[in-house]
Write an enzyme that holds these catalytic residues in place. Structure first.
Site, PDB file in Angstrom:
ATOM      1  N   ASP A   1       0.824  -1.208   0.000  1.00  0.00           N
ATOM      2  CA  ASP A   1       0.000   0.000   0.000  1.00  0.00           C
ATOM      3  C   ASP A   1       0.859   1.259   0.000  1.00  0.00           C
ATOM      4  O   ASP A   1       2.066   1.220   0.254  1.00  0.00           O
ATOM      5  CB  ASP A   1      -0.913   0.012   1.230  1.00  0.00           C
ATOM      6  CG  ASP A   1      -1.998  -1.033   1.160  1.00  0.00           C
ATOM      7  OD1 ASP A   1      -2.342  -1.473   0.044  1.00  0.00           O
ATOM      8  OD2 ASP A   1      -2.510  -1.425   2.227  1.00  0.00           O
TER       9      ASP A   1
ATOM     10  N   TYR B   1       7.384  -9.876   7.213  1.00  0.00           N
ATOM     11  CA  TYR B   1       7.156  -8.443   7.378  1.00  0.00           C
ATOM     12  C   TYR B   1       7.674  -8.013   8.745  1.00  0.00           C
ATOM     13  O   TYR B   1       7.680  -8.789   9.708  1.00  0.00           O
ATOM     14  CB  TYR B   1       5.666  -8.104   7.311  1.00  0.00           C
ATOM     15  CG  TYR B   1       5.055  -8.156   5.933  1.00  0.00           C
ATOM     16  CD1 TYR B   1       4.974  -7.008   5.147  1.00  0.00           C
ATOM     17  CD2 TYR B   1       4.545  -9.340   5.417  1.00  0.00           C
ATOM     18  CE1 TYR B   1       4.408  -7.045   3.884  1.00  0.00           C
ATOM     19  CE2 TYR B   1       3.977  -9.388   4.149  1.00  0.00           C
ATOM     20  CZ  TYR B   1       3.907  -8.236   3.397  1.00  0.00           C
ATOM     21  OH  TYR B   1       3.350  -8.275   2.143  1.00  0.00           O
TER      22      TYR B   1
END
EC number: 5.4.99.12
Length: 268
Positions: free
Chosen positions: A55, A110
């Site tokens: 994003d 992540y």
């Protein structure tokens, strides 16, 4: 030849990674650089694809793309020269035609960076352990009609300088899943929730999902394929850009530390 390129980027000056008409995106800049070098003309015919979307505001230490080109040596030698300063290639590999950056990935990692440290890191680490295993993550992510169950291989929280870092590895992730998990852990650190609350959210997902933590703290940290990549030297313009960001970061940390100092210290 099919070439896989591992690359990094700062996401704050992009409108996400996926190509969008009229907007600056990671894929758009990368494809433009490839066309400028004559690596391919049509990105669709070249089979250009990345390992996944990030994003707007999300960063990547390890993103991967692949494409067919008749000029692999030029790509390896020159991509870092023509890419913008906030994208840089870190490694390359020649891969089989069947290789796909998304579907060939064995796992993804992540990291979410919290600043300042949101309270009790040890309790956050204990709570992160609840995520490990196969669970329904509807409470933490936007499933968008997809199977909400995901398999998390490992999860931990640790301190790193001024940050608390949430690191999670899984086979695949849903949209906003890691940022939703980060929100839950931050609440645990602040004493607004406990370990049992996360266990209950995984066992009995509510109708409403948790809000996603801000994107700026999220970094796509690693993608494992089980194949060797050959390192590439970073271009000088990107090296200077990273150094400048590091300088600005430490300046900001000093300013924040001064603002957070006890009042008696401010009057010394």
């Amino acid at each position: 030849m099919k070439l896989a390129i591992r690359f990094s980027y700062f996401g704050d000056r992009f409108f996400g990674s996926q190509m969008q008409p009229g907007l600056r995106t990671v894929e758009g800049e990368f494809i433009a650089a490839c066309r400028r070098l004559g690596l391919f003309e049509d990105w669709r015919e070249a089979g250009f694809v990345t390992a996944g979307r990030t994003d707007r505001g999300v960063h990547a230490r390890c993103q991967v793309c692949s494409f067919f080109t008749e000029k692999p040596d030029r790509a390896i030698r020159s991509l870092n020269r023509v890419l913008p300063e906030d994208i840089w290639c870190t490694a390359w590999a020649g891969v089989p035609d069947r290789f796909h950056p998304r579907y060939s990935a064995m796992s993804r990692t992540y990291r979410y960076f919290f600043f300042p440290v949101p309270g009790n890191v040890a309790l956050m680490h204990e709570a992160a352990g609840e995520f490990v295993g196969r669970h329904d993550f509807s409470a933490f992510a936007r499933a968008g009609g997809r199977d909400p169950e995901r398999n998390v291989l490992s999860a931990r929280v640790f301190e790193n300088g001024p940050f608390a870092v949430f690191e999670v590895t899984g086979v695949s992730f849903l949209w906003n899943m890691v940022r939703g998990m980060a929100t839950a852990l931050e609440r645990v650190g602040r004493g607004e929730a406990d370990v049992g609350d996360i266990a209950r959210l995984l066992a009995e997902p509510p109708g409403r999902r948790l809000p996603a933590a801000p994107p700026e703290g999220l970094v796509l940290w690693d993608i494992s394929y089980g194949i060797p990549f050959t390192p590439l030297p970073i271009d000088e313009k990107s090296r200077r850009y990273r150094a400048d960001r590091r300088h600005r970061y430490y300046t900001l940390m000093a300013e924040v530390s001064a603002l957070l100092a006890p009042e008696e210290e401010l009057h010394d």
